[in-house]
Design a protein around this motif. Structure first.
Motif, short mmCIF file in Angstrom:
data_model
loop_
_atom_site.label_atom_id
_atom_site.label_comp_id
_atom_site.label_asym_id
_atom_site.label_seq_id
_atom_site.Cartn_x
_atom_site.Cartn_y
_atom_site.Cartn_z
N SER A 193 -44.07 -36.20 28.01
CA SER A 193 -44.43 -34.79 28.16
C SER A 193 -43.69 -34.17 29.34
O SER A 193 -43.22 -33.02 29.26
N SER A 194 -43.54 -34.91 30.43
CA SER A 194 -42.81 -34.39 31.59
C SER A 194 -41.32 -34.32 31.31
O SER A 194 -40.64 -33.40 31.75
N ASN A 217 -40.94 -31.27 29.14
CA ASN A 217 -41.12 -30.05 29.92
C ASN A 217 -39.89 -29.74 30.76
O ASN A 217 -39.53 -28.57 30.96
N GLY A 276 -44.64 -29.99 26.49
CA GLY A 276 -45.23 -31.30 26.73
C GLY A 276 -46.71 -31.38 26.39
O GLY A 276 -47.22 -32.47 26.11
N THR A 277 -47.41 -30.25 26.40
CA THR A 277 -48.84 -30.25 26.09
C THR A 277 -49.12 -30.79 24.71
O THR A 277 -50.15 -31.43 24.47
N THR A 300 -49.44 -34.66 25.12
CA THR A 300 -50.63 -35.16 25.80
C THR A 300 -51.89 -34.87 24.98
O THR A 300 -52.76 -35.73 24.85
N SER A 330 -55.43 -32.18 29.35
CA SER A 330 -54.02 -31.82 29.34
C SER A 330 -53.68 -30.89 30.50
O SER A 330 -52.60 -30.99 31.09
N SER A 331 -54.60 -30.00 30.84
CA SER A 331 -54.38 -29.11 31.98
C SER A 331 -54.27 -29.90 33.28
O SER A 331 -53.44 -29.59 34.14
N THR A 336 -53.23 -33.04 33.60
CA THR A 336 -52.00 -33.83 33.62
C THR A 336 -50.76 -32.97 33.82
O THR A 336 -49.73 -33.47 34.31
N GLN A 337 -50.82 -31.69 33.46
CA GLN A 337 -49.64 -30.82 33.60
C GLN A 337 -49.51 -30.23 34.99
O GLN A 337 -48.42 -29.80 35.39
N TYR A 366 -46.16 -28.55 37.32
CA TYR A 366 -46.09 -27.12 37.66
C TYR A 366 -45.87 -26.94 39.17
O TYR A 366 -45.10 -26.08 39.60
N GLY A 420 -46.49 -39.08 34.15
CA GLY A 420 -45.85 -37.77 34.17
C GLY A 420 -44.94 -37.59 35.37
O GLY A 420 -43.89 -36.96 35.28
#
Length: 247
Positions: free
Chosen positions: A16-17, A20, A26-27, A30, A48-49, A51-52, A56, A210
């Protein structure tokens, strides 16, 4: 949790990373991995929020010069997005899993279409930079509600809104987008944690993965065409959409 589940979550967090860093989206990975390991839809979305967020933050730090140049406008957009994401997150935690489950395939379909249309939504030639318009503020507020509620495709939506209603250098717009994404993700995490809808074990597995993927993504971004990664993400999105419509 089986060894297979752990490996699936780790590689989903890693990829996902990478995705991204190259094209976004990437969401999808995950969220999909967590649902396949039995995490309920609301918890998968909330986690998911979590892990992202690290990605960010590092992206925003990389744009710190552009962020300083944005001046007060970054605070205006961040404050507006804070309120919108809070509203979206509260709407999510107020739903039951069956209610949210019925929305998931439609949300995935919409997010996949937005992601696929990303290159066409972004203005080919950016207008001269100007303060974001009132219409832009309205659309950003709506986007932040969506970001707090679901989030997939949020970055592309924000770049489209800023590009069409503010204009200017792409990297400055991307810097604003990254700051706003940090705010939206942080608010969502606070609400989701308070509501007890974060699956912390999958999060602990995916966060370090990630971080590694973020480094690998820089390498891959220089070698893998965005079109290839974008096609793969769209395929994953359509596969998840089919899965949720069919089950």
């Amino acid at each position: 949790m089986s060894i297979f589940d752990v490996l699936l979550l780790f590689f989903a967090g890693f990829l996902s990373s990478v995705v991204n860093a190259i094209a976004g989206g990437g969401t999808f990975l995950t969220f999909g991995a967590m649902t396949l390991t039995g995490v309920p839809p609301i918890m998968a979305n909330a986690t998911s929020s979590v892990t992202q967020l690290p990605g960010y933050i590092t992206s925003a730090l990389a744009y710190r010069t552009e962020i300083r140049e944005a001046g007060r406008e970054v605070w205006l957009l961040a404050g507006l997005s804070l309120v919108g994401s809070l509203l979206g997150a509260l709407i999510l935690v107020s739903l039951s899993n069956p209610s949210f489950r019925s929305l998931v395939p439609w949300l995935l379909l919409a997010a996949t279409l937005i992601f696929a249309a990303g290159p066409y939504l972004r203005p080919k030639t950016l207008h001269p930079e100007k303060p974001v318009s009132r219409l832009g503020l309205v659309f950003q507020f709506i986007t932040s509600i969506y970001g707090g509620f679901f989030g997939a495709g949020m970055g592309i939506m924000m770049l489209a809104v800023l590009g069409l209603t503010k204009g200017g250098d792409y990297h400055k717009l991307n810097a604003l987008k990254n700051v706003i994404a940090v705010v939206i993700a942080f608010v969502a995490i606070v609400v989701f944690s308070s509501g007890g809808v974060v699956a912390w074990l999958p999060a602990v597995i995916m966060i370090p993965a990630g971080a590694l993927g973020g480094y690998a993504g820089v390498w891959a971004a220089r070698r893998v065409p965005q079109s290839v990664i974008r096609a793969a993400v769209v395929a994953v999105g359509l596969g998840l959409t089919w899965y949720y419509f069919a089950t």
